[in-house]
Scaffold this motif. Structure first.
Motif, PDB file in Angstrom:
ATOM      1  N   VAL A 188       0.853  -1.184   0.000  1.00 50.83           N
ATOM      2  CA  VAL A 188       0.000   0.000   0.000  1.00 50.83           C
ATOM      3  C   VAL A 188       0.894   1.242   0.000  1.00 50.83           C
ATOM      4  O   VAL A 188       2.088   1.165   0.297  1.00 50.83           O
ATOM      5  N   ARG A 189       0.320   2.385  -0.322  1.00 45.74           N
ATOM      6  CA  ARG A 189       1.076   3.628  -0.276  1.00 45.74           C
ATOM      7  C   ARG A 189       1.364   3.996   1.180  1.00 45.74           C
ATOM      8  O   ARG A 189       0.467   3.948   2.024  1.00 45.74           O
ATOM      9  N   SER A 190       2.575   4.395   1.448  1.00 43.04           N
ATOM     10  CA  SER A 190       2.965   4.666   2.836  1.00 43.04           C
ATOM     11  C   SER A 190       2.135   5.777   3.454  1.00 43.04           C
ATOM     12  O   SER A 190       1.814   5.740   4.653  1.00 43.04           O
ATOM     13  N   GLU A 191       1.742   6.771   2.631  1.00 46.59           N
ATOM     14  CA  GLU A 191       0.996   7.898   3.201  1.00 46.59           C
ATOM     15  C   GLU A 191      -0.442   7.538   3.557  1.00 46.59           C
ATOM     16  O   GLU A 191      -1.128   8.317   4.228  1.00 46.59           O
ATOM     17  N   THR A 192      -0.912   6.357   3.136  1.00 47.64           N
ATOM     18  CA  THR A 192      -2.285   5.963   3.463  1.00 47.64           C
ATOM     19  C   THR A 192      -2.338   4.958   4.609  1.00 47.64           C
ATOM     20  O   THR A 192      -3.408   4.461   4.948  1.00 47.64           O
ATOM     21  N   VAL A 193      -1.190   4.625   5.195  1.00 52.01           N
ATOM     22  CA  VAL A 193      -1.184   3.662   6.298  1.00 52.01           C
ATOM     23  C   VAL A 193      -1.823   4.303   7.529  1.00 52.01           C
ATOM     24  O   VAL A 193      -1.304   5.266   8.085  1.00 52.01           O
ATOM     25  N   SER A 194      -2.956   3.764   7.929  1.00 55.91           N
ATOM     26  CA  SER A 194      -3.696   4.222   9.120  1.00 55.91           C
ATOM     27  C   SER A 194      -3.836   5.732   9.203  1.00 55.91           C
ATOM     28  O   SER A 194      -3.492   6.352  10.225  1.00 55.91           O
ATOM     29  N   PRO A 195      -4.364   6.379   8.173  1.00 64.64           N
ATOM     30  CA  PRO A 195      -4.597   7.822   8.292  1.00 64.64           C
ATOM     31  C   PRO A 195      -5.751   8.088   9.258  1.00 64.64           C
ATOM     32  O   PRO A 195      -6.686   7.315   9.357  1.00 64.64           O
ATOM     33  N   ARG A 196      -5.654   9.198   9.957  1.00 65.95           N
ATOM     34  CA  ARG A 196      -6.722   9.553  10.893  1.00 65.95           C
ATOM     35  C   ARG A 196      -7.912  10.167  10.169  1.00 65.95           C
ATOM     36  O   ARG A 196      -9.037  10.124  10.640  1.00 65.95           O
ATOM     37  N   ASP A 197      -7.631  10.764   9.011  1.00 66.05           N
ATOM     38  CA  ASP A 197      -8.681  11.467   8.281  1.00 66.05           C
ATOM     39  C   ASP A 197      -8.880  10.834   6.905  1.00 66.05           C
ATOM     40  O   ASP A 197      -8.105   9.979   6.462  1.00 66.05           O
TER      41      ASP A 197
END
Length: 323
Positions: free
Chosen positions: A307-316
């Motif tokens: 997965v894209r690193s910036e989408t790992v468990s985003p709060r928003d």
């Protein structure tokens, strides 16, 4: 992106023979819509049901596909982006119960072989409404730039992944429709009109995604029963805004263009009876920017997918774009 002229230069219908190809420069899309069971994007529940019907139908491209052909004078490349592990997505959905997180995941991919593309197209051509073709006639520099990108993509030392997350111009791999669209983008030809016609956009609720709901997994049956599967997420709810190039929309666009501009339909002798659209794109300048415009940023998740690193468990909420 650039605006598309209100009226493309039109050429009368003609029959292309192998001799006609000599000296021509074009990009061709072979568009396989979801057949015989269409993918229904009305809400999450209908999407799951229609995906199940498509996969169980067991056609090579039951959930849609786009392959490409680049022909530059006397050199050509016929290929497309595909998965290198045929059952990986099914394993994630059924055994790992990843639910709608499958849409942000990637797994090992590769480029199609020419014989695979032609075999699929030949098979689809024998069925009703299972294949359409769009040919973009190119300038020599634009055509060469596309060919250079495919060669660089194939020889790239970075791993190639397949799915909706990989970004072709960031050395990550690609999904099939993103790869096709990227060829136009490489030549500065992915115009706003194409994007509006080909992109689909839905909001996936985090509640149906174990990667964003605290790890709560759902079998297909459980996802179907979940109350949040009745509608796409409201704008203020936590969600993934899933934006992708849709093969069914590309197919519908080809048919619509032929219907509204019959002078741009062509008859291809090697594909008799197949809807085929021809667009002149030779008038646009070719960019000279780098073929790749970023570095890879995919990480392996707890399910064994990337997965894209910036989408790992985003709060928003976040967007998943094809670039």
């Amino acid at each position: 992106s650039k605006s598309v002229p209100s009226a493309w230069a039109a050429k009368p219908p003609r029959v292309l023979t192998p001799q006609t190809f000599a000296g021509e420069n074009f990009l061709r899309f072979y568009v396989f819509p979801t057949r015989p069971f269409p993918i229904i994007w009305e809400n999450p529940r209908k999407l799951i049901n229609s995906l199940g019907n498509a996969v169980l139908n067991n056609n090579p491209h039951s959930i849609g596909h786009v392959s490409t052909e680049i022909h530059c004078s006397n050199e050509h490349e016929i290929t497309g982006a595909v998965s290198s592990e045929q059952d990986f997505s099914a394993d994630l959905m059924i055994n790992e119960a990843v639910g709608f997180s499958i849409l942000e995941m990637a797994w090992p991919g590769r480029l199609e072989k020419e014989e695979e593309v032609l075999k699929s197209a030949t098979k689809a051509a024998k069925k009703k409404d299972a294949l359409s073709i769009a040919t973009f006639v190119l300038s020599e520099p634009s055509c060469r730039r596309m060919l250079d990108f495919v060669k660089a993509y194939r020889e790239d030392s970075y791993p190639k992944y397949y799915g909706f997350s990989p970004r072709p111009r960031r050395h990550e791999g690609s999904g099939c429709t993103a790869f096709a669209a990227t060829l136009l983008d490489i030549a500065g030809l992915l115009h706003e009109e194409f994007q509006q016609a080909w992109l689909s956009d839905v909001r996936i609720p985090f509640s149906l995604m174990p990667t964003h709901n605290g790890g709560r997994r759902y079998t297909v049956e459980e996802a179907l029963k979940h109350p949040d599967s009745a509608i796409w997420a409201p704008p203020l709810a936590r969600h993934m805004n899933f934006i992708f190039f849709d093969p069914d929309r590309i197919h519908a666009w080809v048919l619509d263009q032929i219907s509204r501009r019959p002078e741009q339909q062509e008859s291809l002798s090697e594909w008799p009876g197949i809807p085929a659209l021809r667009l002149e794109m030779t008038q646009f300048p070719t960019p000279d920017e780098p073929l790749f415009n970023g570095t890879p940023d995919l990480v392996k998740d707890e399910f064994g997918a990337w997965v894209r690193s910036e989408t790992v468990s985003p709060r928003d909420s976040f967007e998943l774009l094809p670039w």
